[in-house]
Motif scaffolding. Structure first.
Motif, short mmCIF file in Angstrom:
data_model
loop_
_atom_site.label_atom_id
_atom_site.label_comp_id
_atom_site.label_asym_id
_atom_site.label_seq_id
_atom_site.Cartn_x
_atom_site.Cartn_y
_atom_site.Cartn_z
N TYR A 218 37.01 41.23 42.92
CA TYR A 218 38.01 40.22 43.27
C TYR A 218 39.00 39.95 42.15
N LYS A 219 38.68 40.45 40.93
CA LYS A 219 39.58 40.14 39.81
C LYS A 219 39.34 41.16 38.70
N LYS A 220 40.43 41.58 38.07
CA LYS A 220 40.34 42.48 36.93
C LYS A 220 40.79 41.72 35.68
N THR A 221 39.99 41.78 34.62
CA THR A 221 40.36 41.17 33.35
C THR A 221 40.38 42.24 32.28
N ASP A 222 40.86 41.88 31.09
CA ASP A 222 40.89 42.85 29.99
C ASP A 222 39.49 43.30 29.61
N ALA A 223 38.51 42.41 29.78
CA ALA A 223 37.15 42.71 29.34
C ALA A 223 36.32 43.41 30.40
N VAL A 276 29.01 34.83 42.79
CA VAL A 276 30.21 35.04 41.98
C VAL A 276 29.86 35.48 40.56
N GLN A 277 30.53 36.52 40.10
CA GLN A 277 30.50 36.90 38.69
C GLN A 277 31.69 36.25 37.99
N PHE A 287 35.18 28.03 28.70
CA PHE A 287 35.08 27.22 29.91
C PHE A 287 36.30 27.41 30.80
N GLU A 288 37.50 27.36 30.23
CA GLU A 288 38.71 27.48 31.04
C GLU A 288 38.78 28.83 31.73
N LYS A 289 38.37 29.90 31.05
CA LYS A 289 38.40 31.22 31.66
C LYS A 289 37.34 31.34 32.75
N SER A 290 36.13 30.84 32.47
CA SER A 290 35.04 30.94 33.45
C SER A 290 35.36 30.16 34.71
N ILE A 291 35.80 28.92 34.54
CA ILE A 291 36.11 28.10 35.73
C ILE A 291 37.33 28.68 36.45
N GLY A 292 38.25 29.27 35.69
CA GLY A 292 39.40 29.92 36.31
C GLY A 292 38.96 31.11 37.16
N ASP A 293 37.99 31.88 36.68
CA ASP A 293 37.46 32.99 37.47
C ASP A 293 36.85 32.49 38.77
N GLU A 299 39.71 31.26 45.92
CA GLU A 299 40.95 31.71 46.59
C GLU A 299 40.69 32.99 47.40
N TRP A 300 39.86 33.87 46.88
CA TRP A 300 39.49 35.07 47.64
C TRP A 300 38.80 34.68 48.95
#
Length: 453
Positions: A218-223, A276-277, A287-293, A299-300
């Motif tokens: 559902y999402k691609k990140t740099d990591a 959810v991963q 925290f901001e990145k995790s909750i954003g994911d 949204e998916w």
């Protein structure tokens, strides 16, 4: 003398033209807007529309061929100063039933209109967002909803351009101002019709029965690429209540595969589960990145509700430990969420009591504002989701009194909250069997189901 008269007349003509232009730009709303709307068996028709937003709209007859009624056109401008044009009407139904809402819309090919349905009951308000795709041409939209509930009032709200914002939004609930993006744009709505359908609530087989799991990136990140495990009931008719499950692991370990034990009993009984991963600390997670994911995963779910048969009017969150921390906040930030089940979670990162877990300055932050932003107890939405919290009174990792205070705070906001405090348990809340014997009746009550366990 003649030149002076000509000048005066010219100025008067220009002033009149300017006034006419201004009147056309911001005409007065003198509804009703729609002249021929089919009444669907509810007490009032669809002719009592209200438009807010300091008259930054216009009324047009430019409707598609064969469509009854007129068109409301909105203009999002800087002059609104935070006030968003809202096109709304309240409808009262006589009884419990499904209805099909039809309407047409078009825009500038950029703006994405939003339909917000508010269901006002005696015990609070639930909200459902439906996001429309951008279009330059007239599009017909149909949605079938169980809107008719006796003694309840429903408000249909149309926003011209926008989406429920996630980045940077704090607090318990989205306001109309947070719905919209920033650019100018126009969207027309027309041809509203609300019809009662013959559809009835599906009779659920008691189960258990099979379910299938689909893995979705559902999402691609740099990591790393983030995935969802979507567990869909088989052998029973949808739409299905949807339960979003967040794994624990101290924000440093864990995987949604670990949550199959929690998803399996529900998916076998007619509840779709989405495990959810999210980014962990080793992936650069904060925290901001995790909750954003997690909110991107929500949204998916919204965008794929039709494909997977998700019933967004029965939307729940769950998680344990670090997953309890993140899921409790996501539940408060998700307007559709009306049920929450927490397991030994950290619901207050400011006052952690005797908890060993939760300081994590590098993950949450050191400022008071950061810690409140990472605490569900400071972000309770109105109305809160019905909540059940499981905890052990001998938990050295997260103090069980945090769960008690969170439950009290939910009740103070008008929510229903119950706590299951297991004597002698550490950082765990009991066996799968003991949990399901309490969780499944809770979901039956809140979602009107008849799951057997």
């Amino acid at each position: 003398m003649m030149n002076k008269q000509v000048l005066v007349i010219t100025l008067l003509i220009l002033a009149a033209a300017s006034a006419l232009t201004e009147a056309k730009r911001k005409p007065t709303f003198d509804g009703p807007v729609f002249d021929a709307i089919q009444n669907g068996g509810f007490e009032n028709g669809l002719n009592s529309w209200r438009v807010d937003g300091e008259s930054y709209f216009s009324v047009s007859d430019a409707v598609p061929g064969g469509v009854a009624g007129k068109c409301i056109r909105y203009e999002k401008t800087d002059g609104l100063k935070g006030k968003v044009p809202a096109f709304s009407q309240v409808i009262n139904f006589k009884g419990n039933a499904y209805y099909r809402l039809n309407f047409s819309y078009k825009g500038d090919g950029v703006r994405k209109p939003v339909l917000l349905i508010e269901e006002h009951f005696n015990d609070g308000v639930s909200r459902r967002f439906i996001r429309l795709e951008s279009s330059r041409d007239w599009e017909e939209y149909k949605v079938e909803l169980k809107m008719g509930k006796k003694d309840a009032a429903y408000r249909l709200n149309f926003f011209p351009a926008g989406y429920p914002k996630r980045p940077g939004v704090k607090g318990p609930a989205l306001t109309p101002a947070q719905l919209n993006d920033t650019g100018d744009g126009t969207v027309c709505f027309a041809g509203f019709k609300l019809e009662k359908t013959s559809r009835k609530d599906p009779k659920l087989i008691p189960g258990p029965y099979a379910f299938k799991t689909k893995t979705v990136t559902y999402k691609k990140t740099d990591a790393t690429d983030l995935v969802l495990y979507v567990d869909i009931p088989q052998g029973v008719e949808g739409p299905f209540p949807v339960f979003v499950i967040i794994h624990g692991g101290g924000w440093v370990t864990g995987h949604p595969k670990d949550m199959l034990w929690k998803a399996k009993p529900l998916a076998e009984r007619g509840v779709a589960c989405v495990r959810v991963q999210y980014r962990l600390v080793k992936d650069g997670g904060t925290f901001e990145k995790s909750i954003g994911d997690i909110m991107d995963a929500v949204e998916w779910v919204r965008q794929n509700a039709k494909q997977y048969g998700f019933d967004l009017s029965r939307f729940g969150f769950s998680g344990g430990s670090a997953g309890g921390h993140l899921s409790s906040i996501a539940a408060q930030r998700t307007p559709e969420c009306n049920v929450y089940a927490g397991f030994c979670g950290l619901y207050d990162a400011v006052d952690r009591g005797l908890s060993r877990f939760g300081k994590a300055d590098n993950y949450i932050g050191t400022e008071m504002a950061d810690r409140k932003n990472a605490s569900a107890i400071y972000q309770i939405k109105i109305p809160p989701p019905a909540t059940i919290l499981f905890h052990g009174d001998a938990d050295p990792t997260i103090d069980y009194t945090v769960a008690l205070r969170f439950a009290d705070a939910l009740r103070e906001k008008g929510g229903r909250a119950e706590t299951i405090i297991n004597n002698g348990f550490g950082h765990g809340v009991g066996t799968t069997d003991s949990i399901n014997k309490q969780l499944i009746p809770f979901l039956n009550r809140e979602w009107g189901m008849d799951m057997k366990y």
